[in-house]
Design an enzyme around this catalytic site. Structure first.
Site, PDB file in Angstrom:
ATOM      1  N   HIS B  80       7.167   0.767   8.582  1.00 14.55           N
ATOM      2  CA  HIS B  80       7.351   1.430   7.473  1.00 14.55           C
ATOM      3  C   HIS B  80       6.570   1.340   6.182  1.00 14.55           C
ATOM      4  CE1 HIS B  80       9.958   3.219   3.804  1.00 14.55           C
ATOM      5  NE2 HIS B  80       9.664   2.109   3.445  1.00 14.55           N
ATOM      6  N   ASP B 110     -20.591  18.337  -5.343  1.00 14.58           N
ATOM      7  CA  ASP B 110     -19.849  17.576  -4.558  1.00 14.58           C
ATOM      8  C   ASP B 110     -20.030  15.957  -4.449  1.00 14.58           C
ATOM      9  OD1 ASP B 110     -19.364  16.506  -1.636  1.00 14.58           O
ATOM     10  OD2 ASP B 110     -19.476  18.436  -1.122  1.00 14.58           O
ATOM     11  N   TRP B 145       4.492  -6.204   6.152  1.00 15.81           N
ATOM     12  CA  TRP B 145       3.609  -5.567   5.625  1.00 15.81           C
ATOM     13  C   TRP B 145       2.664  -7.164   5.487  1.00 15.81           C
ATOM     14  CZ3 TRP B 145      -0.162  -4.513   1.772  1.00 15.81           C
ATOM     15  CH2 TRP B 145       1.003  -4.307   0.264  1.00 15.81           C
ATOM     16  N   SER B 174     -12.352   2.064   5.571  1.00 13.40           N
ATOM     17  CA  SER B 174     -12.919   3.455   5.390  1.00 13.40           C
ATOM     18  C   SER B 174     -12.204   3.715   3.536  1.00 13.40           C
ATOM     19  CB  SER B 174     -11.056   3.855   5.481  1.00 13.40           C
ATOM     20  OG  SER B 174     -10.710   5.077   4.880  1.00 13.40           O
ATOM     21  N   SER B 175     -11.121   2.763   3.435  1.00 15.68           N
ATOM     22  CA  SER B 175     -11.743   2.451   1.503  1.00 15.68           C
ATOM     23  C   SER B 175     -12.595   1.749   1.278  1.00 15.68           C
ATOM     24  CB  SER B 175     -10.203   1.311   1.235  1.00 15.68           C
ATOM     25  OG  SER B 175      -8.587   2.235   1.714  1.00 15.68           O
ATOM     26  N   HIS B 258      -2.119  -7.722  -4.860  1.00 11.29           N
ATOM     27  CA  HIS B 258      -1.677  -7.112  -6.528  1.00 11.29           C
ATOM     28  C   HIS B 258      -2.622  -5.946  -6.892  1.00 11.29           C
ATOM     29  CE1 HIS B 258       0.930  -7.567  -9.151  1.00 11.29           C
ATOM     30  NE2 HIS B 258      -0.545  -7.139  -9.785  1.00 11.29           N
ATOM     31  N   GLU B 260      -3.257  -4.443  -4.635  1.00 13.33           N
ATOM     32  CA  GLU B 260      -3.404  -2.625  -3.625  1.00 13.33           C
ATOM     33  C   GLU B 260      -2.237  -2.325  -4.341  1.00 13.33           C
ATOM     34  OE1 GLU B 260      -4.517  -1.936  -1.276  1.00 13.33           O
ATOM     35  OE2 GLU B 260      -2.921  -0.591  -1.037  1.00 13.33           O
ATOM     36  N   TYR B 262      -1.471  -2.082  -7.535  1.00  6.52           N
ATOM     37  CA  TYR B 262      -2.592  -1.049  -8.693  1.00  6.52           C
ATOM     38  C   TYR B 262      -3.333  -0.037  -8.302  1.00  6.52           C
ATOM     39  CZ  TYR B 262      -0.211  -4.579 -12.114  1.00  6.52           C
ATOM     40  OH  TYR B 262       0.476  -5.473 -12.246  1.00  6.52           O
ATOM     41  N   SER B 273      -0.876  11.367 -16.353  1.00 11.80           N
ATOM     42  CA  SER B 273      -1.419  12.354 -17.995  1.00 11.80           C
ATOM     43  C   SER B 273      -1.845  13.451 -18.083  1.00 11.80           C
ATOM     44  CB  SER B 273      -3.070  10.845 -18.002  1.00 11.80           C
ATOM     45  OG  SER B 273      -2.273   9.400 -18.582  1.00 11.80           O
ATOM     46  N   HIS B 307       2.120 -14.955  -8.352  1.00 13.44           N
ATOM     47  CA  HIS B 307       3.200 -14.781  -8.561  1.00 13.44           C
ATOM     48  C   HIS B 307       4.061 -13.898  -7.959  1.00 13.44           C
ATOM     49  CE1 HIS B 307       2.176 -10.407 -10.420  1.00 13.44           C
ATOM     50  NE2 HIS B 307       2.456 -10.463  -9.074  1.00 13.44           N
ATOM     51  N   HIS B 308       3.501 -13.694  -6.136  1.00 10.63           N
ATOM     52  CA  HIS B 308       3.981 -13.253  -5.085  1.00 10.63           C
ATOM     53  C   HIS B 308       4.758 -14.368  -4.688  1.00 10.63           C
ATOM     54  CE1 HIS B 308       3.149  -9.047  -5.482  1.00 10.63           C
ATOM     55  NE2 HIS B 308       2.300  -9.509  -6.139  1.00 10.63           N
ATOM     56  N   THR B 333       0.281  -1.837 -20.269  1.00  7.42           N
ATOM     57  CA  THR B 333       1.568  -0.600 -19.595  1.00  7.42           C
ATOM     58  C   THR B 333       2.149  -0.473 -20.665  1.00  7.42           C
ATOM     59  OG1 THR B 333       1.551  -2.183 -18.011  1.00  7.42           O
ATOM     60  CG2 THR B 333       3.368  -0.609 -17.791  1.00  7.42           C
ATOM     61  N   LYS B 336       0.075   2.803 -22.458  1.00  6.14           N
ATOM     62  CA  LYS B 336       0.150   3.730 -21.948  1.00  6.14           C
ATOM     63  C   LYS B 336       1.994   4.461 -21.951  1.00  6.14           C
ATOM     64  CE  LYS B 336      -2.511   4.317 -18.045  1.00  6.14           C
ATOM     65  NZ  LYS B 336      -3.305   5.550 -18.757  1.00  6.14           N
ATOM     66  N   ARG B 455      16.355  -9.471   1.768  1.00  5.24           N
ATOM     67  CA  ARG B 455      15.728  -8.866   2.295  1.00  5.24           C
ATOM     68  C   ARG B 455      15.378  -8.530   3.597  1.00  5.24           C
ATOM     69  NH1 ARG B 455       9.796  -9.074  -0.282  1.00  5.24           N
ATOM     70  NH2 ARG B 455       9.178  -6.812   1.048  1.00  5.24           N
TER      71      ARG B 455
END
Lengths: 196, 531
Positions: B80, B110, B145, B174-175, B258, B260, B262, B273, B307-308, B333, B336, B455
């Site tokens: 998932h 293009d 994950w 790919s990314s 981390h 990722e 963002y 926006s 922080h993880h 943040t 924004k 969890r």
């Protein structure tokens, strides 16, 4: 483009396309370089991480003493000893003393005891650290069984010595004023590929 | 390459047909369309798995995913997460909307490297096949994950985890290729007059995302490679028995992980926006602040990873640093969020479906942001780590933040992509169903987490039964809203009104609204002049 200022519109269009293509190519090279650099760094991280821990005492990594301390401070610290064994290693491994008291700068000597419970030859290697982690940089080992692989024949038992001292400069570091007990911890792992 | 080399080539509407048009495609719009369809498939797959998770947890002692001593539950949970991140959010937001609208918004014909673009997309297909194999091979990959060793090394001896890791390698490649393409396009191929400080915010969002991908994903690739060699070739990068350290893996993973998160939210920032500016019929408030807030979030995002890892035994100073650095992210943040509100302030608002989703995004993202500030504190996190409070937090910012960004973008650009209008009534109804549904799922998780429910567990004591039941009902509602969405799209294709070039009025001032709807196969072969 400046020198072609007077050229017909179509020619300008052609040279602009070529100009963009060229710019794209050099941007591509830079970006591939950036991304390859990060890839290389990630592989280097394994060695860099170890160096970082050794230099800073991060995570309670102890130091290897090159010279003996030149003075003894009047600060007594209790050193407690902890021993763990990974389940794959059939050894009985324990400290021979629960704790000892040393003054900062004084050489301490302690022993662990290991016994191979299996009938066959096994090789172990111990990982180590101290808690609280912040004293790692001040905890020096003169000699330790954890520096090398340990071989035990089937049923063999032996004493493992560790010789250490606390850097006398610990008294100058106010962030360590609260430390009166340090736990020295070892975990023995079975070595996958013993050296020669 | 299909650059116009002579003036009359511009009028030659070169248009491959049949399977060649798609498989060999070098057209940014066709590739974008394929990404969106692929992402929709990933979303359906991932959402079905999440529904299974919620059904398992609807009542204590659930048995739906109890097979193989609950390993099935672990596998479903892992798939998932990976599907939603790598095969839904990223393909749709970056590959889909990015490919479609970055060239249009900057007035380019293009992408810079159209063939590379084709490879980027088609790498995802084998990647998804490998991920699917990781679910069904052996006991399946049940690592979460984050696939921390030793669970992902000695803990999963069969090939499932190898399939998963190679799948991520391909998705990562790919990314990176996509990121290179976006950066090159945005830097070199802007229309004359389109300076960096005039770029639409969606393009800025994609640019920052692309840089994050370029710098973060190689680190994931390195960590995956080391894990693969640890598993298969006897190295011990992460194995203490051979002198390695499993914590190093966590450092590497989160150095990627981390940024990722963002990567997933930044394009959504951009979409929100555009949408708010369009439907408030005002220019975005504080454009430069918005741009540099994204840049700042992207940069700070690289120095907060641990922080993880507050509970792995970092020393007090490291925890203090990572707490402080993380809290700082709340500043850009906040800029924004306040700028979005200020854009709406005094505007003449139109509540079309994309606008509802954009406003929903702000509300839910702020809720997730507030719990983020809570969790950023190392001391607090020690008691909340790995509880449902964390699950609630990251689903508010991602499942609802990024997902609402996807919906806002889809409803906003659907007329441009297809030339058809979506029924406003049905779209708004679908918004409210989704909004109520996701809040029903995730708000109770705050209570469960604060009450100590961990969890990643397949069962729980009776005390947690009430809120879990409500959460599961919410997931059924949300899933139904998803099916309704599929019907809405079908309805729009079949009976939707024809869309004009600019159906949203004067607020839609970016370049994509100057070309006809649906956007023709070739656009801006002669670049527009931006004043």
């Amino acid at each position: 483009m400046g020198s072609l200022g007077a050229c017909p519109l179509i020619l300008c269009c052609v040279c602009r396309v070529h100009e963009v293509k060229e710019k794209n190519r050099s941007t591509l090279v830079i970006l591939i370089g950036l991304s390859s650099g990060m890839l290389a760094l990630s592989f280097a991280s394994s060695a860099l991480y170890r160096m970082f821990c050794e230099k800073t005492g991060h995570g309670g990594t102890t130091q290897v003493a090159k010279i003996r301390p030149n003075r003894i401070e009047n600060r007594v610290i209790t050193i407690r000893f902890n021993a763990d064994t990974h389940t794959e290693l059939p050894w009985d491994f324990k400290p021979l003393q629960k704790e000892i008291k040393v003054r900062a700068g004084e050489i301490g000597l302690a022993f662990y005891h290991g016994k191979n419970l299996s009938p066959s030859h096994t090789v172990g290697m111990a990982t180590y650290n101290v808690t609280p982690h912040k004293v790692g940089i001040y905890f020096n080992k003169v000699d330790c069984f954890c520096f090398i692989e340990q071989h035990l024949e089937g049923g063999q038992e032996t004493d493992f010595p560790v010789e250490f001292f606390i850097d006398p400069d610990i008294v100058k570091d106010p962030t360590l004023d609260d430390v009166d007990t340090i736990t020295l911890s070892y975990t023995f792992f079975k070595l996958k590929k013993p050296g020669p | 390459m299909s650059y116009a080399t002579t003036a009359d080539y511009v009028h030659d509407d070169h248009h491959p047909t049949g399977w060649r048009r798609w498989v060999l495609s070098t057209n940014h719009k066709d590739i974008g369309t394929m990404y969106i369809i692929f992402g929709a498939f990933g979303a359906f797959f991932g959402a079905t798995l999440s529904l299974l998770i919620r059904l398992q947890l609807a009542h204590p002692h659930g048995t739906i995913l109890a097979g193989q001593e609950f390993q099935i539950y672990n596998v479903v949970l892992t798939a998932h997460g990976l599907l939603m991140i790598f095969f839904f959010i990223m393909p749709v937001l970056i590959g889909g909307f990015g490919n479609w609208f970055v060239p249009l918004m900057i007035g380019a014909p293009d992408m810079a490297f159209p063939r590379l673009n084709n490879i980027s997309f088609w790498l995802l297909i084998p990647s998804l096949i490998l991920l699917t194999l990781s679910i069904v091979v052996g006991s399946g990959a049940g690592t979460g994950w984050t696939f921390y060793p030793p669970l992902s090394s000695v803990g999963h001896p069969d090939a499932a985890v190898d399939f998963m890791l190679v799948s991520l390698h391909l998705a990562g490649a790919s990314s990176i290729l996509g990121a290179i393409n976006f950066i090159t396009t945005i830097i070199n191929m802007r229309a004359p007059g389109m300076t960096m400080h005039k770029l639409p915010l969606f393009v800025w969002g994609i640019l920052v995302t692309a840089f994050l991908l370029l710098l973060a994903v190689p680190v994931l690739a390195g960590a995956i490679t080391m894990l693969l060699t640890d598993r298969g070739f006897g190295t011990s990068f992460f194995e203490p028995a051979g002198g390695g350290d499993p914590i190093l893996f966590q450092h590497l993973f989160w150095f990627f992980g981390h940024p990722e998160v963002y990567i997933m939210i930044m394009p959504a920032f951009g979409i929100v926006s555009q949408v708010i500016s369009t439907f408030a019929r005002k220019a975005v408030f504080g454009y430069l602040g918005m741009v540099y807030a994204m840049v700042a979030i992207g940069m700070i995002g690289f120095v907060v990873w641990a922080h993880h890892m507050f509970t792995v035994g970092l020393d007090v100073n490291a925890n203090a640093y990572f707490t402080a650095a993380t809290l700082i992210i709340a500043v850009p943040t906040g800029i924004k969020v306040f700028s979005w509100i200020a854009t709406m302030w005094g505007g003449s608002l139109i509540f079309e479906t994309p606008m509802l989703y954009a406003i929903g995004f702000i509300i839910l993202f702020v809720i997730g942001g507030v719990t983020g500030v809570t969790l950023a504190n190392g001391g607090v996190d020690i008691s909340l780590h790995d509880t449902y409070f964390v699950v609630a937090h990251f689903h508010y910012v991602l499942s609802m933040g990024a997902l609402f960004g996807v919906f806002a973008g889809f409803y906003y650009w659907f007329p441009k992509m297809t030339g058809k209008m979506i029924s406003k009534f049905m779209g708004n109804l679908q918004f409210w169903l989704t909004f109520i549904g996701v809040n029903m799922i995730f708000f109770p998780m705050h209570f469960l987490g604060l009450a100590g429910m961990p969890r990643r567990i397949p069962d729980y004591p009776e005390a947690y039964a009430g809120w879990n039941y409500i959460s599961s009902l919410g997931s059924i509602l949300t899933f139904s809203a998803g099916l309704f969405f599929a019907y809405i799209v079908f309805h729009a294709f079949k009976w939707g009104k024809k869309a004009s070039a600019n159906p949203w009025g004067t607020g839609a001032s970016t370049l994509e609204w100057t070309v006809p709807s649906p956007a023709p196969f070739h656009t801006f072969e002669t670049q527009p002049q931006v004043s």
